[in-house]
Design a protein around this motif. Structure first.
Motif, PDB file in Angstrom:
ATOM      1  N   LEU A  53       0.830  -1.205   0.000  1.00  0.00           N
ATOM      2  CA  LEU A  53       0.000   0.000   0.000  1.00  0.00           C
ATOM      3  C   LEU A  53       0.867   1.259   0.000  1.00  0.00           C
ATOM      4  N   VAL A  54       1.949   1.236   0.746  1.00  0.00           N
ATOM      5  CA  VAL A  54       2.875   2.371   0.745  1.00  0.00           C
ATOM      6  C   VAL A  54       3.451   2.575  -0.657  1.00  0.00           C
ATOM      7  N   ALA A  55       3.816   1.465  -1.311  1.00  0.00           N
ATOM      8  CA  ALA A  55       4.393   1.546  -2.653  1.00  0.00           C
ATOM      9  C   ALA A  55       3.378   2.084  -3.661  1.00  0.00           C
ATOM     10  N   ILE A  56       2.125   1.623  -3.579  1.00  0.00           N
ATOM     11  CA  ILE A  56       1.081   2.136  -4.482  1.00  0.00           C
ATOM     12  C   ILE A  56       0.930   3.638  -4.296  1.00  0.00           C
ATOM     13  N   TYR A  57       0.877   4.065  -3.058  1.00  0.00           N
ATOM     14  CA  TYR A  57       0.717   5.488  -2.748  1.00  0.00           C
ATOM     15  C   TYR A  57       1.878   6.312  -3.304  1.00  0.00           C
ATOM     16  N   ASN A  58       3.098   5.834  -3.064  1.00  0.00           N
ATOM     17  CA  ASN A  58       4.278   6.592  -3.490  1.00  0.00           C
ATOM     18  C   ASN A  58       4.456   6.596  -5.002  1.00  0.00           C
ATOM     19  N   LYS A 103      -4.987  -9.186   6.311  1.00  0.00           N
ATOM     20  CA  LYS A 103      -4.568  -9.073   4.924  1.00  0.00           C
ATOM     21  C   LYS A 103      -5.590  -8.262   4.134  1.00  0.00           C
ATOM     22  N   VAL A 104      -5.113  -7.520   3.155  1.00  0.00           N
ATOM     23  CA  VAL A 104      -5.992  -6.725   2.308  1.00  0.00           C
ATOM     24  C   VAL A 104      -6.763  -7.651   1.373  1.00  0.00           C
ATOM     25  N   THR A 105      -8.075  -7.498   1.343  1.00  0.00           N
ATOM     26  CA  THR A 105      -8.925  -8.330   0.476  1.00  0.00           C
ATOM     27  C   THR A 105      -9.541  -7.545  -0.676  1.00  0.00           C
ATOM     28  N   SER A 106      -9.549  -6.226  -0.577  1.00  0.00           N
ATOM     29  CA  SER A 106     -10.199  -5.425  -1.615  1.00  0.00           C
ATOM     30  C   SER A 106      -9.524  -4.067  -1.732  1.00  0.00           C
ATOM     31  N   LEU A 107      -9.248  -3.648  -2.985  1.00  0.00           N
ATOM     32  CA  LEU A 107      -8.737  -2.309  -3.269  1.00  0.00           C
ATOM     33  C   LEU A 107      -9.639  -1.687  -4.333  1.00  0.00           C
ATOM     34  N   LEU A 108     -10.395  -0.683  -3.934  1.00  0.00           N
ATOM     35  CA  LEU A 108     -11.330  -0.007  -4.835  1.00  0.00           C
ATOM     36  C   LEU A 108     -10.811   1.407  -5.092  1.00  0.00           C
ATOM     37  N   LEU A 109      -9.995   1.556  -6.128  1.00  0.00           N
ATOM     38  CA  LEU A 109      -9.298   2.813  -6.384  1.00  0.00           C
ATOM     39  C   LEU A 109      -9.559   3.313  -7.800  1.00  0.00           C
ATOM     40  N   ALA A 110     -10.789   3.180  -8.260  1.00  0.00           N
ATOM     41  CA  ALA A 110     -11.146   3.614  -9.603  1.00  0.00           C
ATOM     42  C   ALA A 110     -11.350   5.132  -9.662  1.00  0.00           C
ATOM     43  N   SER A 111     -10.933   5.749 -10.766  1.00  0.00           N
ATOM     44  CA  SER A 111     -11.195   7.166 -11.052  1.00  0.00           C
ATOM     45  C   SER A 111     -10.718   8.089  -9.939  1.00  0.00           C
ATOM     46  N   LEU A 112      -9.515   7.852  -9.433  1.00  0.00           N
ATOM     47  CA  LEU A 112      -9.001   8.662  -8.325  1.00  0.00           C
ATOM     48  C   LEU A 112      -7.803   9.509  -8.706  1.00  0.00           C
ATOM     49  N   THR A 117       3.105   4.107 -11.836  1.00  0.00           N
ATOM     50  CA  THR A 117       3.247   2.691 -12.161  1.00  0.00           C
ATOM     51  C   THR A 117       2.792   1.810 -11.001  1.00  0.00           C
ATOM     52  N   LEU A 118       2.506   0.562 -11.310  1.00  0.00           N
ATOM     53  CA  LEU A 118       2.159  -0.409 -10.283  1.00  0.00           C
ATOM     54  C   LEU A 118       3.435  -0.952  -9.637  1.00  0.00           C
ATOM     55  N   PRO A 119       3.417  -1.217  -8.335  1.00  0.00           N
ATOM     56  CA  PRO A 119       4.635  -1.695  -7.667  1.00  0.00           C
ATOM     57  C   PRO A 119       4.987  -3.123  -8.075  1.00  0.00           C
ATOM     58  N   TRP A 120       6.280  -3.408  -8.082  1.00  0.00           N
ATOM     59  CA  TRP A 120       6.748  -4.745  -8.459  1.00  0.00           C
ATOM     60  C   TRP A 120       6.245  -5.806  -7.488  1.00  0.00           C
ATOM     61  N   ASN A 121       5.990  -5.418  -6.229  1.00  0.00           N
ATOM     62  CA  ASN A 121       5.586  -6.378  -5.194  1.00  0.00           C
ATOM     63  C   ASN A 121       4.075  -6.460  -5.027  1.00  0.00           C
ATOM     64  N   LEU A 122       3.311  -6.035  -6.039  1.00  0.00           N
ATOM     65  CA  LEU A 122       1.848  -6.067  -5.948  1.00  0.00           C
ATOM     66  C   LEU A 122       1.349  -7.457  -5.558  1.00  0.00           C
ATOM     67  N   GLY A 123       2.027  -8.489  -6.027  1.00  0.00           N
ATOM     68  CA  GLY A 123       1.609  -9.854  -5.752  1.00  0.00           C
ATOM     69  C   GLY A 123       1.696 -10.270  -4.293  1.00  0.00           C
ATOM     70  N   ASN A 124       2.304  -9.438  -3.460  1.00  0.00           N
ATOM     71  CA  ASN A 124       2.343  -9.751  -2.027  1.00  0.00           C
ATOM     72  C   ASN A 124       0.987  -9.584  -1.356  1.00  0.00           C
ATOM     73  N   LEU A 125       0.027  -9.034  -2.077  1.00  0.00           N
ATOM     74  CA  LEU A 125      -1.352  -8.973  -1.567  1.00  0.00           C
ATOM     75  C   LEU A 125      -2.009 -10.324  -1.861  1.00  0.00           C
ATOM     76  N   THR A 126      -1.562 -11.334  -1.146  1.00  0.00           N
ATOM     77  CA  THR A 126      -1.921 -12.717  -1.480  1.00  0.00           C
ATOM     78  C   THR A 126      -3.370 -13.076  -1.148  1.00  0.00           C
ATOM     79  N   LYS A 127      -4.057 -12.243  -0.392  1.00  0.00           N
ATOM     80  CA  LYS A 127      -5.463 -12.506  -0.067  1.00  0.00           C
ATOM     81  C   LYS A 127      -6.412 -11.563  -0.809  1.00  0.00           C
ATOM     82  N   LEU A 128      -5.875 -10.795  -1.732  1.00  0.00           N
ATOM     83  CA  LEU A 128      -6.706  -9.829  -2.457  1.00  0.00           C
ATOM     84  C   LEU A 128      -7.706 -10.558  -3.346  1.00  0.00           C
ATOM     85  N   GLN A 129      -8.963 -10.121  -3.275  1.00  0.00           N
ATOM     86  CA  GLN A 129     -10.030 -10.714  -4.080  1.00  0.00           C
ATOM     87  C   GLN A 129     -10.555  -9.756  -5.151  1.00  0.00           C
ATOM     88  N   PHE A 130     -10.499  -8.458  -4.877  1.00  0.00           N
ATOM     89  CA  PHE A 130     -11.059  -7.465  -5.796  1.00  0.00           C
ATOM     90  C   PHE A 130     -10.063  -6.326  -5.980  1.00  0.00           C
TER      91      PHE A 130
END
Length: 280
Positions: A53-58, A103-112, A117-130
């Motif tokens: 989440l820190v990486a997405i923000y930055n 664990k993060v299960t949902s990220l709703l960040l449309a039209s914001l 760029t997307l972080p290289w470690n995005l896949g560490n959100l291993t419980k993300l569903q949406f």
């Protein structure tokens, strides 16, 4: 009521006076203990998820997101993204009382206004569903690490400026039901591994720069209902395997209900299923 371990029950009004006594132990009813402990019972966000989440923000210029959604104050106040939805809107987490790290299960960040760029470690959100990031200004690659998100059901990053290729390892994401990557600048071929996804219903890849042939393996996706591949640079013929698609006749039955392949450089004849889709 409250009582001292070695005395009779006392009146609650005298509680404050008696608390100053030495050599006594205060015994509270179990329900009171639960209420006292409640604020500290929720586990914090998992460190790996917090890092993402820190990486997405930055990486997406978080300070410039649409004001009502900015996470800036949450980070400045050292808030927990899983606790403070007012400061981290769009984030939902798993976890229960007295559980392990959430664990993060949902990220709703449309039209914001995410710009970067997307972080290289995005896949560490291993419980993300949406994951919804449509209509932003994201660019760069889809990180291959995303294939580690084995519980992801909905992937929507449409209407951005993503380039690079779609990782072939998407076939490892066995819970995917919907993939929407329309209106980006994605190149390379369509991964044949999409055909190995048992729950996939919607595959929307229109308006990109994808090339090569349409994978015949797509016909192996047993629940595919919507297939949009229009306005790319696809060549060759429509796979003969597409003739095995069943046409969806009702909401209760599986089958293909919509397919759009126009705006490419395809040749040859259309399988019979295409004509049937036009009639449905």
């Amino acid at each position: 009521s409250f009582r001292w371990a070695d005395e009779e029950a006392v009146d609650p009004a005298s509680m404050q006076r008696n608390l100053s006594l030495r050599g006594h132990v205060l015994v509270l009813p179990a329900s009171c203990l639960f209420l006292l402990l409640l604020p500290c019972c929720y586990a914090p966000i998992a460190p790996t998820d917090r890092e993402v989440l820190v990486a997405i923000y930055n990486l997406t210029n978080g300070r410039q997101w649409r004001q009502s959604f900015t996470w800036t104050q949450g980070w400045e106040l050292n808030m927990d993204p899983c606790d403070d939805s007012d400061f981290f809107k769009g984030v939902a987490c798993s976890g229960t009382l007295l559980g392990s790290d959430r664990k993060v299960t949902s990220l709703l960040l449309a039209s914001l206004g995410l710009n970067g760029t997307l972080p290289w470690n995005l896949g560490n959100l291993t419980k993300l569903q949406f994951l919804y990031m449509t209509r932003n200004a994201l660019r760069g690659d889809l990180p291959p690490s995303m294939c580690a998100m084995k519980e992801l059901q909905n992937l929507d990053i449409a209407v951005n400026a993503l380039d690079g290729v779609i990782p072939e390892c998407v076939g490892q994401m066995q819970n995917l039901t919907s993939v929407d990557l329309r209106s980006n600048r994605l190149t390379g071929s369509i991964p044949s591994s999409f055909g190995s996804l048992p729950l996939l219903q919607n595959l929307l890849l229109s308006d990109n720069r994808l090339n090569g042939s349409i994978p015949a393996e797509l016909a192996n996706a047993p629940r595919l209902e919507v297939l949009f591949l229009s306005y790319n640079n696809l060549t060759g013929t429509i796979p003969a395997s597409f003739a095995q698609f069943q046409i969806k006749q009702s909401a209760a039955m599986p089958g293909l209900k919509s397919m759009d392949l126009h705006g490419n450089n395809l040749e040859g004849t259309y399988p019979e299923v295409v004509a049937e889709l036009s009639a449905v």
